[in-house]
Design a protein around this motif. Structure first.
Motif, short mmCIF file in Angstrom:
data_model
loop_
_atom_site.label_atom_id
_atom_site.label_comp_id
_atom_site.label_asym_id
_atom_site.label_seq_id
_atom_site.Cartn_x
_atom_site.Cartn_y
_atom_site.Cartn_z
N SER A 112 -6.86 16.36 1.83
CA SER A 112 -7.85 17.42 1.82
C SER A 112 -9.26 16.84 1.69
CB SER A 112 -7.58 18.38 0.65
OG SER A 112 -6.32 18.98 0.78
N GLY A 113 -10.18 17.33 2.52
CA GLY A 113 -11.55 16.84 2.48
C GLY A 113 -11.81 15.66 3.39
N ALA A 114 -10.79 15.20 4.14
CA ALA A 114 -10.95 14.01 4.98
C ALA A 114 -11.52 14.31 6.36
CB ALA A 114 -9.61 13.27 5.11
N GLY A 115 -11.67 15.58 6.72
CA GLY A 115 -12.29 15.90 8.00
C GLY A 115 -11.38 16.51 9.04
N LYS A 116 -10.29 17.15 8.61
CA LYS A 116 -9.36 17.73 9.58
C LYS A 116 -10.01 18.87 10.37
CE LYS A 116 -6.14 18.39 6.48
NZ LYS A 116 -6.72 17.62 5.35
N SER A 117 -10.86 19.65 9.72
CA SER A 117 -11.54 20.74 10.43
C SER A 117 -12.47 20.20 11.50
CB SER A 117 -12.32 21.61 9.44
OG SER A 117 -11.45 22.25 8.52
N THR A 118 -13.18 19.12 11.18
CA THR A 118 -14.05 18.48 12.17
C THR A 118 -13.23 17.95 13.34
OG1 THR A 118 -15.64 17.82 10.47
CG2 THR A 118 -15.71 16.61 12.55
N ARG A 170 -1.80 22.69 2.50
CA ARG A 170 -1.98 24.13 2.31
C ARG A 170 -0.66 24.85 2.56
NH1 ARG A 170 -6.76 25.21 6.34
NH2 ARG A 170 -5.65 23.52 7.40
N SER A 171 0.17 24.25 3.46
CA SER A 171 1.51 24.77 3.70
C SER A 171 2.46 24.09 2.72
CB SER A 171 1.94 24.48 5.14
OG SER A 171 0.97 24.95 6.05
N THR A 172 2.41 24.53 1.47
CA THR A 172 3.10 23.79 0.41
C THR A 172 4.61 23.87 0.50
OG1 THR A 172 2.83 25.73 -1.00
CG2 THR A 172 1.18 24.00 -1.20
N GLU A 173 5.14 24.90 1.14
CA GLU A 173 6.59 25.05 1.20
C GLU A 173 7.17 24.18 2.31
OE1 GLU A 173 7.73 29.07 1.57
OE2 GLU A 173 6.71 29.75 -0.24
N ASN A 174 8.20 23.43 1.97
CA ASN A 174 8.96 22.63 2.94
C ASN A 174 8.11 21.61 3.70
OD1 ASN A 174 11.44 24.16 2.53
ND2 ASN A 174 10.44 25.81 3.65
N PHE A 175 7.11 21.05 3.01
CA PHE A 175 6.28 20.06 3.69
C PHE A 175 7.07 18.80 4.03
CE2 PHE A 175 2.97 16.82 4.14
CZ PHE A 175 2.08 17.50 4.96
N ARG A 191 -18.32 22.69 -3.13
CA ARG A 191 -17.79 23.62 -4.13
C ARG A 191 -16.52 24.33 -3.65
NH1 ARG A 191 -21.39 24.29 -8.26
NH2 ARG A 191 -23.55 23.59 -7.85
N ARG A 192 -15.79 23.68 -2.76
CA ARG A 192 -14.52 24.24 -2.31
C ARG A 192 -13.41 23.92 -3.31
NH1 ARG A 192 -13.00 23.50 3.82
NH2 ARG A 192 -11.60 25.16 3.11
N LYS A 193 -12.38 24.72 -3.25
CA LYS A 193 -11.27 24.59 -4.19
C LYS A 193 -10.15 23.77 -3.55
CE LYS A 193 -8.05 27.43 -6.89
NZ LYS A 193 -7.61 28.82 -7.17
N HIS A 194 -9.67 22.76 -4.26
CA HIS A 194 -8.54 21.99 -3.77
C HIS A 194 -7.28 22.84 -3.87
CE1 HIS A 194 -5.37 18.93 -3.57
NE2 HIS A 194 -6.27 18.15 -2.99
N PRO A 195 -6.38 22.75 -2.87
CA PRO A 195 -5.17 23.58 -2.90
C PRO A 195 -4.32 23.42 -4.15
CG PRO A 195 -5.47 22.59 -0.74
CD PRO A 195 -6.51 21.99 -1.62
N PHE A 196 -4.40 22.26 -4.82
CA PHE A 196 -3.60 22.04 -6.02
C PHE A 196 -4.43 22.09 -7.30
CE2 PHE A 196 -0.56 19.38 -3.26
CZ PHE A 196 0.24 20.50 -3.02
N SER A 197 -5.65 22.58 -7.22
CA SER A 197 -6.52 22.54 -8.40
C SER A 197 -5.97 23.38 -9.55
CB SER A 197 -7.94 22.99 -8.04
OG SER A 197 -7.93 24.32 -7.55
N ASP A 198 -5.36 24.53 -9.25
CA ASP A 198 -4.81 25.38 -10.32
C ASP A 198 -3.67 24.69 -11.05
OD1 ASP A 198 -6.61 27.36 -9.75
OD2 ASP A 198 -5.23 28.52 -8.49
N ARG A 199 -2.89 23.92 -10.31
CA ARG A 199 -1.75 23.22 -10.90
C ARG A 199 -2.21 22.22 -11.97
NH1 ARG A 199 3.56 21.52 -8.79
NH2 ARG A 199 3.08 22.76 -6.95
N GLN A 204 -6.61 14.54 -10.32
CA GLN A 204 -5.16 14.65 -10.45
C GLN A 204 -4.56 15.39 -9.25
OE1 GLN A 204 -4.11 16.36 -14.22
NE2 GLN A 204 -5.13 14.75 -15.41
N ALA A 205 -5.28 16.40 -8.76
CA ALA A 205 -4.80 17.13 -7.59
C ALA A 205 -4.71 16.23 -6.37
CB ALA A 205 -5.72 18.32 -7.31
N LEU A 206 -5.70 15.37 -6.18
CA LEU A 206 -5.70 14.44 -5.05
C LEU A 206 -4.57 13.43 -5.17
CD1 LEU A 206 -9.53 13.84 -4.67
CD2 LEU A 206 -8.04 14.83 -2.92
#
Length: 289
Positions: A14-20, A64-69, A106-114, A121-123
């Protein structure tokens, strides 16, 4: 048999530039799908297989697709069963750079809540999940120190198959008595070779002169050393490209930087020019007293 269609799977941290990356691929004609669950990949390919206009497809699959990755690695390992030429591009990023990007956006990491908002730690957890896919990816691109334009250049090389312009090879000669170049990725000491300095009529000449070059390569060990250097660097350069590295500095050193190092550096440059477009040579200490 008709040519296989092309499928590029873009994944990574996450944050490595996949959207770009996916935005650029859409610009150059790929049919792009973002955030596809790995569980749906087989079904998706079956649905579009009959669509002749979908010859180039790019899919972003990440945590982001956490199930069955874990199914993604399994699917990639069975890619021969599909009617597609499948490339997996993994975008990586150094943790401290990722933290800086998250702070700026200021974006939220997909695992930040965990991890109660702890991005480090999320990374780390994300990398653990992604490790099996990273290990079987066709290309790994570290985006930590490259711009969006440089990422596009790198993807162009990967997707279009022309890497002659990607790797920049800079060969330099130097004299150890004047200090080791700090910018060097490799430092090769050729003081083990016979020294033309001790031949009276060669002392005032340099490795650019034919007489000195012929003297250096009149010895078997000089030719063997050059052969081994070429073999090693020819092996390493494609691996560096796969890891996202686009420049390498090779420093060849002898005592004064006039004779042996110059001859070896010139020979390396001549070899690399056959394979790569961006090759340069510099003799830092030539004719230096």
């Amino acid at each position: 048999m008709a040519d296989k269609k092309e499928l590029v799977i873009v994944t990574g941290v996450s944050g490595a530039g996949k959207s770009t990356a996916i935005g650029f691929m859409e610009d150059i004609g790929y049919y792009c799908v973002d955030n596809m669950p790995p569980l749906l990949l087989n079904t998706f390919l079956e649905l579009i297989e009959s669509k002749s206009e979908r010859s180039k497809i790019a899919i972003v699959i990440d945590i982001r697709s956490t199930e069955n990755f874990d199914l993604l690695a399994e699917t990639i390992n069975q890619k021969e069963q599909f009617h597609y030429n499948i490339k997996v591009v993994y975008l990586d990023i150094k943790t401290h750079i990722a933290l800086k990007r998250y702070k700026l956006t200021r974006r939220k990491h997909p695992f930040s809540d965990r991890f109660n908002g702890n991005i480090s730690q999320a990374l780390a957890y994300e990398r653990e999940i992604l490790a099996p896919v990273r290990s079987i990816s066709d290309y790994i691109v570290d985006t930590s120190d490259i711009s969006a334009n440089q990422l596009r250049d790198r993807l162009t090389q990967i997707l279009l198959g022309n890497d002659r312009e990607i790797m920049n090879i800079h060969v330099m000669s130097f004299g150890f008595k004047h200090g080791i170049p700090t910018e060097a990725d490799f430092v090769i000491d050729v003081r083990c070779l016979p020294n033309p300095y001790w031949v009276e009529n060669l002392r005032s000449k340099t490795g650019l002169d034919e007489e000195v070059k012929n003297y250096v390569f009149s010895f078997q060990e000089s030719n063997q050393l050059l052969e081994k250097l070429v073999d090693m660097l020819d092996f390493l350069n494609p691996l560096y490209i796969k890891e996202g590295k686009s420049q390498i500095v090779i420093a060849i050193g002898c005592t004064g930087g006039n004779h042996r190092s110059v001859a070896i550096a010139e020979s390396l440059k001549n070899h690399f020019c056959v394979r790569w477009d961006n090759v340069s040579v510099n003799h830092r200490d030539i004719n230096r007293n």
